[in-house]
Write an enzyme that holds these catalytic residues in place. Sequence first.
Site, PDB file in Angstrom:
ATOM      1  N   LEU A  31      52.517  60.950  30.479  1.00  0.00           N
ATOM      2  CA  LEU A  31      52.671  62.038  31.039  1.00  0.00           C
ATOM      3  C   LEU A  31      52.721  62.677  32.125  1.00  0.00           C
ATOM      4  O   LEU A  31      52.239  62.386  33.526  1.00  0.00           O
ATOM      5  CB  LEU A  31      51.878  63.491  30.351  1.00  0.00           C
ATOM      6  CG  LEU A  31      51.613  63.293  28.910  1.00  0.00           C
ATOM      7  CD1 LEU A  31      50.521  63.747  28.625  1.00  0.00           C
ATOM      8  CD2 LEU A  31      52.580  62.240  28.246  1.00  0.00           C
ATOM      9  N   HIS A  32      53.992  63.624  32.665  1.00  0.00           N
ATOM     10  CA  HIS A  32      54.185  63.688  33.663  1.00  0.00           C
ATOM     11  C   HIS A  32      54.456  65.079  33.661  1.00  0.00           C
ATOM     12  O   HIS A  32      54.553  65.356  32.865  1.00  0.00           O
ATOM     13  CB  HIS A  32      55.233  62.714  34.794  1.00  0.00           C
ATOM     14  CG  HIS A  32      56.714  62.571  34.270  1.00  0.00           C
ATOM     15  ND1 HIS A  32      57.522  64.328  33.414  1.00  0.00           N
ATOM     16  CD2 HIS A  32      57.223  61.163  33.471  1.00  0.00           C
ATOM     17  CE1 HIS A  32      58.500  63.306  33.229  1.00  0.00           C
ATOM     18  NE2 HIS A  32      58.188  61.936  32.577  1.00  0.00           N
ATOM     19  N   GLY A  34      57.324  67.007  34.112  1.00  0.00           N
ATOM     20  CA  GLY A  34      58.369  66.769  32.553  1.00  0.00           C
ATOM     21  C   GLY A  34      57.948  67.020  31.402  1.00  0.00           C
ATOM     22  O   GLY A  34      58.462  68.595  30.738  1.00  0.00           O
ATOM     23  N   HIS A  35      57.185  66.493  30.325  1.00  0.00           N
ATOM     24  CA  HIS A  35      57.042  66.338  29.403  1.00  0.00           C
ATOM     25  C   HIS A  35      55.963  67.865  29.195  1.00  0.00           C
ATOM     26  O   HIS A  35      56.332  67.894  28.124  1.00  0.00           O
ATOM     27  CB  HIS A  35      55.523  65.183  29.235  1.00  0.00           C
ATOM     28  CG  HIS A  35      56.216  63.846  29.272  1.00  0.00           C
ATOM     29  ND1 HIS A  35      56.096  62.715  30.227  1.00  0.00           N
ATOM     30  CD2 HIS A  35      57.504  63.100  28.824  1.00  0.00           C
ATOM     31  CE1 HIS A  35      56.973  61.725  30.334  1.00  0.00           C
ATOM     32  NE2 HIS A  35      57.392  61.756  29.548  1.00  0.00           N
ATOM     33  N   VAL A 174      62.538  67.797  34.568  1.00  0.00           N
ATOM     34  CA  VAL A 174      61.409  68.409  35.951  1.00  0.00           C
ATOM     35  C   VAL A 174      61.979  67.136  36.947  1.00  0.00           C
ATOM     36  O   VAL A 174      62.164  66.257  37.042  1.00  0.00           O
ATOM     37  CB  VAL A 174      60.797  68.576  35.568  1.00  0.00           C
ATOM     38  CG1 VAL A 174      59.467  69.077  36.842  1.00  0.00           C
ATOM     39  CG2 VAL A 174      60.263  69.608  34.774  1.00  0.00           C
ATOM     40  N   SER A 184      58.427  58.211  34.222  1.00  0.00           N
ATOM     41  CA  SER A 184      57.132  57.484  34.043  1.00  0.00           C
ATOM     42  C   SER A 184      57.498  55.833  34.372  1.00  0.00           C
ATOM     43  O   SER A 184      56.274  55.356  35.642  1.00  0.00           O
ATOM     44  CB  SER A 184      56.322  57.205  32.175  1.00  0.00           C
ATOM     45  OG  SER A 184      56.003  58.111  31.609  1.00  0.00           O
ATOM     46  N   ARG A 185      58.927  55.544  34.523  1.00  0.00           N
ATOM     47  CA  ARG A 185      59.142  54.636  34.834  1.00  0.00           C
ATOM     48  C   ARG A 185      58.949  54.794  36.729  1.00  0.00           C
ATOM     49  O   ARG A 185      59.709  53.894  37.383  1.00  0.00           O
ATOM     50  CB  ARG A 185      60.598  54.367  34.596  1.00  0.00           C
ATOM     51  CG  ARG A 185      60.747  53.908  33.417  1.00  0.00           C
ATOM     52  CD  ARG A 185      61.794  53.431  32.830  1.00  0.00           C
ATOM     53  NE  ARG A 185      61.578  52.271  31.966  1.00  0.00           N
ATOM     54  CZ  ARG A 185      61.830  52.978  30.681  1.00  0.00           C
ATOM     55  NH1 ARG A 185      62.643  54.016  30.309  1.00  0.00           N
ATOM     56  NH2 ARG A 185      61.878  51.594  29.729  1.00  0.00           N
TER      57      ARG A 185
END
Lengths: 291, 291
Positions: A31-32, A34-35, A174, A184-185
């Site tokens: 998770l970042h 954005g999530h 985001v 995530s990449r």
Amino acid sequence: MAESVSEVRAWVNQRRGEGRTIGLVPTMGFLHDGHLSLVKRAKAAGHAVVMSIFVNPLQFGPGEDYDRYPRDIARDRKLAERTGVDLLFTPSVEEMYPRALQVTLRVGDLANRLCGLSRPGHFDGVATVVAKLFHIVEPDEAFFGEKDYQQLRIIQTMVEDLNLPVKVIGCPTVREADGLAMSSRNRYLSPEERRRAAVLSRALFDAARRCREGTTRAAELVQSVTQQLSSAGLEVEYVSAVREEDLGQVDQIDQPCRLLAAVRVGETRLIDNVALEAGKGMGHVSAYVDR
Amino acid sequence: MAESVSEVRAWVNQRRGEGRTIGLVPTMGFLHDGHLSLVKRAKAAGHAVVMSIFVNPLQFGPGEDYDRYPRDIARDRKLAERTGVDLLFTPSVEEMYPRALQVTLRVGDLANRLCGLSRPGHFDGVATVVAKLFHIVEPDEAFFGEKDYQQLRIIQTMVEDLNLPVKVIGCPTVREADGLAMSSRNRYLSPEERRRAAVLSRALFDAARRCREGTTRAAELVQSVTQQLSSAGLEVEYVSAVREEDLGQVDQIDQPCRLLAAVRVGETRLIDNVALEAGKGMGHVSAYVDR
């Protein structure tokens, strides 16, 4: 935390019995912000929030990064809890696919362009797993990031075409401080690649600005972005200006359009997109979200 | 009677609010006692019963009988009402397919055999429309006849594979006095063809009897049925003994199996099937229902 379909159904039924509505945030984890922005949006709408974390093998092609896709469920769990996720659904591959599927979803022309050209079958896999999640959770609303714009439009189209009883909410991308879309990449990038990767969003924003200032010929915008990306040593997979409606290519930006790009930075594939609004002056770029 | 998706949803929500469960009977109309037996079964389970009548263009191939498929909505409405249907859903093609679908369902190996061989795409069209109906009505249970056995198994598999929150109930085939399985397509038969058509069920029942009496070699049963059909001047499309589980061909009847056949009587294509139960003595044929 639930690992089985039946646990999720029991939990959702209980919430429904309490008069709650359900919001779903489907993710592949790691998770970042954005999530987490999707979770906040779902919370703000008053939903009991289910987040799924499932790295879906069906949407990865041979030679893609399914095996090395970053996973950190302990960290994800803490972040989800802290952001107010009410139920974290972390099914195993066996729980989602107890056997090879006989019945799957198939996406037509919308998948035969942009990312679909280099990732055949990808969007069929996305549509299939999202339909399964919709059937398991039966959310009132589901939240997806605009960063994966083609995915978002395909899921919205799936809901319309198949009469799925759910509302799909697209949420702004985001970004990191230098504009790079969170993904995530991004963790695949070396420090040097990470610096160069910022050119992707910068070139797209530049085109969006030029469009607002009067450059409405799609080819001109596409060419300018392509040139900036190539100059920075990014390998361009595509740069394309399309209608938001059906992702069809446009010549002129005279309706709601989107400028999308995919590049490789070293081994890592990155995508991004911005809204194109002709003649809207110097306003704030709608795809940009301050954190 | 409802013609729009939104009317159905409002009606179903109201019944749910009253604490009712929902049973769905999807049909293509031109109702016969087979359809009505599904309604009775749904009523007996205590459901508020929705029947849909929709001749689904997506499941007809070029050259098939979409245009001349029998329709009589006034008669259907009376029969449905008399049998206790609570809501009749009769959408137009435009209501179900306001545009060409971008996202559809696709059936794998289960569709590449039996009827699927002569009707490519048929079961994709069936799965797609049934998924749409499930999403529109959100029934607790849905009722299908065993007469279309491959269809029934594909829909049950779809529900499992895609986690659809509905229980699919297969109901015994209803037959005319001479054994002919009821079908809206029977009306295509001339009096002479109608007489010969009875051989289809007679041959299948004969094989089921022989199986119970000890003939467990599939090839022997298939050959005997094929011969009886051909002798009666029916053009055999297939006769096949398959596992109920995955519709795979079997050599020996040593597990739950089904004997299926498709023939042409003149221009009219007819299908039928019976359960094969080895060594169960002279019991009642399970696929036969007295009316």
